[in-house]
Motif scaffolding. Structure first.
Motif, short mmCIF file in Angstrom:
data_model
loop_
_atom_site.label_atom_id
_atom_site.label_comp_id
_atom_site.label_asym_id
_atom_site.label_seq_id
_atom_site.Cartn_x
_atom_site.Cartn_y
_atom_site.Cartn_z
N ALA A 601 0.85 -1.28 0.05
CA ALA A 601 0.03 -0.01 0.02
C ALA A 601 1.01 1.13 0.10
N ALA A 602 1.95 1.34 0.63
CA ALA A 602 2.93 2.45 0.79
C ALA A 602 3.58 2.67 -0.53
N GLU A 603 3.95 1.42 -1.16
CA GLU A 603 4.65 1.53 -2.54
C GLU A 603 3.79 2.18 -3.91
N HIS A 604 2.37 2.19 -3.18
CA HIS A 604 1.27 2.74 -4.45
C HIS A 604 0.80 3.77 -3.68
N PRO A 605 1.41 5.14 -3.39
CA PRO A 605 0.86 6.09 -2.60
C PRO A 605 -0.37 6.77 -3.28
N HIS A 606 -0.70 6.54 -4.67
CA HIS A 606 -1.73 7.18 -5.32
C HIS A 606 -3.14 6.27 -4.94
N LEU A 607 -2.99 5.07 -4.41
CA LEU A 607 -4.09 4.16 -4.51
C LEU A 607 -4.48 4.00 -2.83
N GLY A 608 -5.69 3.70 -2.62
CA GLY A 608 -6.38 3.37 -1.35
C GLY A 608 -6.49 4.54 -0.28
N ILE A 609 -6.58 5.78 -0.79
CA ILE A 609 -6.84 7.15 -0.06
C ILE A 609 -8.41 7.27 0.09
N PRO A 610 -8.57 7.15 1.26
CA PRO A 610 -10.23 7.37 1.54
C PRO A 610 -10.58 8.62 1.05
N GLU A 611 -11.98 8.46 0.47
CA GLU A 611 -12.61 9.78 0.00
C GLU A 611 -13.82 9.82 0.85
N THR A 612 -14.02 10.95 1.37
CA THR A 612 -15.44 11.06 2.31
C THR A 612 -16.50 11.75 1.35
N GLU A 613 -17.61 11.66 1.57
CA GLU A 613 -18.79 12.38 0.58
C GLU A 613 -18.28 13.86 0.77
N THR A 614 -17.90 14.58 1.84
CA THR A 614 -17.72 15.95 1.68
C THR A 614 -16.58 16.39 1.06
N GLY A 615 -15.39 15.35 1.02
CA GLY A 615 -14.14 15.52 0.26
C GLY A 615 -14.71 15.03 -1.17
N ARG A 616 -15.42 14.28 -1.75
CA ARG A 616 -15.93 14.06 -2.93
C ARG A 616 -16.55 14.95 -3.58
N LYS A 617 -17.47 16.06 -2.71
CA LYS A 617 -18.19 17.07 -3.46
C LYS A 617 -17.12 18.14 -3.49
N ARG A 618 -16.24 18.26 -2.56
CA ARG A 618 -15.30 19.38 -2.85
C ARG A 618 -14.52 18.97 -4.26
N LYS A 619 -14.20 17.87 -4.38
CA LYS A 619 -13.34 17.70 -5.55
C LYS A 619 -14.08 17.82 -6.84
N GLN A 620 -15.32 17.42 -6.70
CA GLN A 620 -16.38 17.72 -8.20
C GLN A 620 -16.21 19.18 -8.15
N TYR A 621 -16.59 20.01 -7.16
CA TYR A 621 -16.67 21.48 -7.21
C TYR A 621 -15.39 21.91 -7.93
N GLN A 622 -14.33 21.42 -7.46
CA GLN A 622 -12.83 21.94 -7.95
C GLN A 622 -12.85 21.67 -9.32
N GLN A 623 -13.42 20.55 -9.78
CA GLN A 623 -13.24 20.07 -11.22
C GLN A 623 -14.12 20.88 -11.92
N LEU A 624 -15.33 21.36 -11.37
CA LEU A 624 -16.28 22.06 -12.23
C LEU A 624 -15.69 23.35 -12.52
N VAL A 625 -15.03 23.96 -11.12
CA VAL A 625 -14.27 25.21 -11.25
C VAL A 625 -13.09 25.31 -12.42
N ASN A 626 -12.35 24.33 -12.18
CA ASN A 626 -11.33 24.32 -13.22
C ASN A 626 -11.79 24.13 -14.93
N ARG A 627 -13.05 23.34 -15.15
CA ARG A 627 -13.42 23.31 -16.40
C ARG A 627 -13.94 24.68 -16.82
N SER A 628 -14.75 25.44 -15.73
CA SER A 628 -15.16 26.71 -16.20
C SER A 628 -14.02 27.72 -16.43
N LEU A 629 -13.09 27.59 -15.71
CA LEU A 629 -11.71 28.30 -16.13
C LEU A 629 -11.13 28.10 -17.65
#
Length: 657
Positions: A601-629
């Motif tokens: 798990a440590a050798e694959h630092p991009h995998l297995g990182i937990p994503e909460t509902e709040t974090g998922r929404k924040r990520k989606q919002y950021q992606q939306l902002v980036n697309r708008s930009l």
């Protein structure tokens, strides 16, 4: 060794000025003493209290200036006096040679007052007005002061002087400065008349470094090289013979047919100190990099200081190779293990054994009798390097690392960069172990210490509670991966009641490569507590930017599992996007597989990182902002191009007209 040029070494540590406070009864000659020292002559009319007086650097052989602070002993000035005493580097206590009561007042009042104020600096006793002493009272200074010095060990020196006749006036402050720049206490035990252990350890290291042919003695050439290095002056053949003769007369084992032995080397330095030549020993120590606390100075230890919180420090392959060679050198019986006495001998040139206390004590695998394998030895060093690079590098140098100290440590790449590249170059991984009480955290750490053939055949010693203040434990070991690859795993147990405090630190997870959450699969309450810990850590990782791969471990798998724990743990792991819980029973299964999973798990630092509902929404919002930009940028670019085209068209049209 150490000829005439040695007595006044200019190696005086890092001090740029020495602050000496002069105190004592009224009328004992404090101000006259200071005025005479500053002007180099007797002054008839001196104020009752002088302003701070500076004796320039060229007054002293060490070329360090001294600031003299005069004081008043009156009751109304007692507060100011106490403050000055607390700020002193050294204190000169005066008495009047023609007033015996002022001498007795030193032991009945002044020395007790310094202890009450917890002033722990060298004290110089100075008898003033020597020219006025009663000729009928000729008791020697040694007879008078010996019992006082026995009672008050903080007294460094006693001297009598006269400002009127300028007898021993400069010497009074020379001894005060010397006591600060070349203190006796760190080097010599006055009560037992022997070198202190830390001093002997430092001198032993210096002896080993100078014994180039490693025959256990300094021959004439090696003695001369040592003398030139420390004092920039060679010894004449007659002087070498004289040194050996003095040593042999006092301690025959100090010299053999090969030269000066370690016993003789230590004896010589004890002799210098006893004879009042302590600056000689300090000159040697400072030349070899020691500070006033007999540890190597920072300028001898180039520890990488600039690194991001999510970068770690590891030993280089060169340092690991050196340590492996040291291990084999001290494994004299070739059984693949070092005994406690071997480790004591290995670290005999360090100020103390670095692994005797928390968090290193019992953090690596040991047998019941305390033997340590090569893997455990290297793991212990990896742990010390990760937690305290300065301490690790210092101890490498103490035990004889001969390469460039800067080549011993390396800084790893940022974990955020590793995530983007989807791989890591680290060899040492730190895993935080979370979970409620009695879930099995300590058992997991213990199993890491007993997970290989060495401890399996030798009755390993389990982890003890080494840090009761914080409840934290560490365990370190080498884990064999597929294909013969070896990685070092550091487990850090995080106490349940300390999680909230740890998470208040934004960078808490920065040092973590992977987080493990252990719960008792047969206990619903244990699972629920673990779930809350997992969610708290996941949220912290999202908010701080230091999210890490997380694993759930369903411990005590040999017991009947609780239905809620089974159902809910699968649901939570799917919702957070991490692996399903890994079942583990210390009684039924080999825990080595768990450690392999943690390393993976440590050798694959991009995998297995937990994503909460709040974090998922924040990520989606950021992606939306980036697309708008991006859309805005494209629109702006089209507008600019269109405007440029229109202007070109208008210009052409105007030209044609």
């Amino acid at each position: 060794m150490a000829g005439g040029s040695v007595g006044y070494s200019r190696s005086s540590g890092s001090r740029t000025v020495v602050r000496v406070v002069v105190a004592g009864d009224r009328g004992t000659g404090k101000s006259s003493l200071i005025a005479a020292a500053a002007s180099e002559s007797f002054q008839e009319n001196v104020p009752s209290v002088l302003p701070p007086t500076r004796l320039p650097a060229d007054f002293f052989p060490d070329h360090v200036p001294v600031t003299l602070i005069d004081t008043s002993s009156s009751l109304e000035n007692r507060g100011k006096l106490n403050e000055e005493l607390k700020r002193a580097d050294a204190i000169v206590l005066t008495y009047a040679c023609d007033q015996p009561l002022t001498l007795s007042h030193l032991s009945s009042h002044w020395l007790h007052e310094l202890r009450r104020l917890e002033v722990k600096v060298p004290v110089i006793i100075v008898g003033c007005k020597l020219d006025l002493r009663d000729e009928n009272n000729q008791m020697s200074l040694e007879q008078v002061m010996s019992p006082i010095m026995q009672k008050f060990r903080e007294i460094e020196t006693c001297i009598e002087c006269s400002a009127a006749t300028m007898i021993q006036v400069p010497e009074a402050f020379y001894y005060a400065q010397k006591a600060v720049l070349h203190p006796t206490s760190p080097l010599f035990d006055q009560e037992n008349q022997c070198l202190r252990e830390r001093c002997a350890r430092a001198l032993r290291r210096i002896f080993v470094l100078c014994d180039h042919d490693m025959d256990g003695a300094l021959n004439d050439v090696e003695l001369n090289e040592f003398q030139v290095k420390c004092f920039n002056a060679p010894l004449q053949p007659a002087e070498i013979v004289g040194v050996k003769r003095v040593v042999h007369e006092k301690i025959p084992a100090g010299v053999n047919q090969l030269g000066l032995t370690l016993t003789g080397f230590l004896f010589l330095h004890a002799l210098f100190i006893e004879k009042g030549r302590i600056e000689t020993t300090w000159a040697v120590l400072r030349k070899f990099g020691y500070d006033d606390y007999l540890k190597l100075r920072d300028d001898f230890l180039p520890v990488p200081s600039k690194r991001a919180p999510d970068q770690s420090v590891e030993l280089t392959s060169e340092a690991v190779e050196f340590l492996s060679g040291v291990f084999r050198l001290f494994d004299t019986d070739n059984d693949g293990a070092l005994q406690p006495t071997d480790l004591d001998e290995l670290f005999c040139t360090a100020p103390e054994s670095p692994w005797d206390g928390a968090p290193y004590k019992d953090a690596a695998e040991r047998t019941a009798r305390g033997d340590i394998s090569l893997n455990a030895f290297l793991s212990q060093w990896a742990l010390m390097t990760a937690l305290d690079p300065h301490r690790s590098l210092a101890n490498l140098v103490y035990i004889g690392y001969g390469g460039d100290p800067a080549s011993a440590l390396r800084i790893t790449r940022r974990r955020s960069v590793d995530r983007k590249k989807q791989r890591t170059e680290r060899n040492v991984f730190q895993c935080f172990v979370f979970g409620p009480r009695s879930a099995g955290k300590s058992s997991l750490l213990n199993s890491l210490l007993g997970s290989n053939a060495f401890t399996a055949r030798s009755n390993y010693r389990p982890l003890s509670k080494i840090n009761s203040a914080t409840g934290e434990h560490y365990a370190a070991n080498v884990v064999d991966q597929h294909g013969g690859c070896k990685r070092t795993l550091l487990l850090r147990e995080i106490p349940e009641d300390g999680v909230k405090k740890f998470l208040s630190n934004r960078e808490f997870l920065a040092a973590c490569d992977v987080a493990v959450f252990v719960y008792d699969s047969s206990d619903e309450k244990s699972w629920k507590s673990t779930k809350e810990l997992l969610l708290d850590v996941a949220r912290h990782g999202e908010e701080s930017g230091y999210g890490v791969p997380c694993l759930l471990i369903s411990a005590k798998d040999d017991l009947d599992p609780h239905p809620v724990a089974i159902r809910d743990s699968l649901k939570v792991s799917q919702k957070l996007g991490i692996e399903a819980p890994i079942p583990l029973s210390m009684k039924l299964s080999n825990p080595h597989n768990i450690f392999g999973r943690i390393i993976s798990a440590a050798e694959h630092p991009h995998l297995g990182i937990p994503e909460t509902e709040t974090g998922r929404k924040r990520k989606q919002y950021q992606q939306l902002v980036n697309r708008s930009l991006i859309y805005v940028s494209i629109g702006a670019a089209v507008t600019v191009v269109g405007l440029a085209g229109y202007r070109a068209y208008a210009a052409n049209r105007s030209t044609s007209n």
